[in-house]
Motif scaffolding. Structure first.
Motif, PDB file in Angstrom:
ATOM      1  N   ASP A  26      -4.164  -1.764 -69.246  1.00  0.00           N
ATOM      2  CA  ASP A  26      -3.909  -2.401 -67.953  1.00  0.00           C
ATOM      3  C   ASP A  26      -2.503  -2.995 -67.939  1.00  0.00           C
ATOM      4  O   ASP A  26      -2.216  -3.942 -68.672  1.00  0.00           O
ATOM      5  N   THR A  28      -1.093  -3.957 -64.962  1.00  0.00           N
ATOM      6  CA  THR A  28      -0.974  -4.565 -63.639  1.00  0.00           C
ATOM      7  C   THR A  28      -0.135  -5.842 -63.676  1.00  0.00           C
ATOM      8  O   THR A  28       0.693  -6.071 -62.782  1.00  0.00           O
ATOM      9  N   LEU A  31       3.462  -4.832 -63.923  1.00  0.00           N
ATOM     10  CA  LEU A  31       3.911  -4.266 -62.641  1.00  0.00           C
ATOM     11  C   LEU A  31       4.101  -5.367 -61.594  1.00  0.00           C
ATOM     12  O   LEU A  31       5.041  -5.297 -60.790  1.00  0.00           O
ATOM     13  N   THR A  32       3.253  -6.361 -61.608  1.00  0.00           N
ATOM     14  CA  THR A  32       3.384  -7.475 -60.661  1.00  0.00           C
ATOM     15  C   THR A  32       4.696  -8.225 -60.896  1.00  0.00           C
ATOM     16  O   THR A  32       5.401  -8.584 -59.936  1.00  0.00           O
ATOM     17  N   LYS A  35       7.519  -5.963 -59.681  1.00  0.00           N
ATOM     18  CA  LYS A  35       7.554  -5.946 -58.214  1.00  0.00           C
ATOM     19  C   LYS A  35       8.217  -7.205 -57.664  1.00  0.00           C
ATOM     20  O   LYS A  35       9.004  -7.142 -56.711  1.00  0.00           O
ATOM     21  N   GLN A  57      -1.658   2.684 -61.755  1.00  0.00           N
ATOM     22  CA  GLN A  57      -1.843   1.279 -61.382  1.00  0.00           C
ATOM     23  C   GLN A  57      -0.854   0.853 -60.301  1.00  0.00           C
ATOM     24  O   GLN A  57      -1.178   0.028 -59.444  1.00  0.00           O
ATOM     25  N   LYS A  58       0.340   1.438 -60.292  1.00  0.00           N
ATOM     26  CA  LYS A  58       1.312   1.175 -59.222  1.00  0.00           C
ATOM     27  C   LYS A  58       0.769   1.702 -57.895  1.00  0.00           C
ATOM     28  O   LYS A  58       0.873   1.049 -56.851  1.00  0.00           O
ATOM     29  N   ASP A  60      -2.431   2.049 -57.191  1.00  0.00           N
ATOM     30  CA  ASP A  60      -3.539   1.162 -56.820  1.00  0.00           C
ATOM     31  C   ASP A  60      -3.038  -0.124 -56.163  1.00  0.00           C
ATOM     32  O   ASP A  60      -3.730  -0.717 -55.334  1.00  0.00           O
ATOM     33  N   MET A  61      -1.814  -0.558 -56.533  1.00  0.00           N
ATOM     34  CA  MET A  61      -1.210  -1.744 -55.930  1.00  0.00           C
ATOM     35  C   MET A  61      -0.630  -1.446 -54.545  1.00  0.00           C
ATOM     36  O   MET A  61      -0.230  -2.352 -53.826  1.00  0.00           O
ATOM     37  N   TRP A  63       2.194   0.190 -54.076  1.00  0.00           N
ATOM     38  CA  TRP A  63       3.635  -0.032 -54.221  1.00  0.00           C
ATOM     39  C   TRP A  63       4.346   1.304 -54.404  1.00  0.00           C
ATOM     40  O   TRP A  63       4.191   1.958 -55.441  1.00  0.00           O
TER      41      TRP A  63
END
Length: 197
Positions: A26, A28, A31-32, A35, A57-58, A60-61, A63
């Protein structure tokens, strides 16, 4: 570390620089953080399993920032792990894939691979690169070079010129770096195929 001075010379700001832990499932949180820094693109220098998870995962966000990778992501399993939709649009720089090599030697190896494995192409270019490494060493030995490391290195650096390899013509400089332009730009298509740009 190699990329940052090149980007600075082009007046491109690095807004985030960090590493991730290979093998995690994971990314995420990473990535947060990325971002929040507001990049126009992400340059990822790791391997295809992590790149695939970042892509998935990007997505899924929600983004849409592009990710650009290197040759360690040139493996069809990238699409298998990420999924076609998440992988679509991904760019990477790599030696040509097996299907984009047209030398007689590469075509012969692909034919043997397909007959023995009863499937399409090898999943990455590294079988071809390994074949070229074996080929230049065999060339050195057939020229009468001593099998010691220093003697082989000297032959490859000083004597070997324009070896007809599977991945193109091969020569080396005095440091042992391959001469010429081997790398190409690829993009993952909507169907998951690696498209030479």
């Amino acid at each position: 570390e190699e990329v940052k001075p090149l980007l600075a010379a082009q007046k491109i700001d690095v807004v985030f620089d960090d590493a991730l832990t290979p093998g995690d499932r994971d990314y995420t949180a990473t990535l947060t953080k990325i971002k929040a820094a507001g990049p126009e693109a992400i340059i990822f220098t790791g391997y295809y399993p992590e790149a695939a998870l970042l892509l998935r995962q990007k997505k899924d966000m929600g983004w849409p920032v592009p990710i650009i990778g290197g040759d360690a992501t040139n493996n069809t399993s990238l699409v298998d792990i990420a999924g076609k939709e998440a992988a679509a649009g991904y760019y990477f720089i790599s030696p040509p894939g097996p299907g984009d090599l047209k030398s007689a030697r590469s075509l012969a190896l692909i034919k043997v691979f397909q007959e023995k494995e009863n499937r399409g192409l090898p999943s990455s270019v590294w079988a071809m690169m390994a074949g070229d490494a074996f080929g230049v060493l065999a060339q050195a030995l057939s020229a009468g070079t001593d099998a010691s490391g220093p003697a082989l290195a000297d032959y490859l650096h000083q004597t070997l010129k324009d070896y007809d390899g599977m991945t193109g013509t091969i020569s080396f400089n005095e440091k042992g770096d391959r001469l010429g332009d081997v790398y190409r730009l690829y993009q993952v298509g909507q169907d998951g195929a690696f498209v030479l740009k």
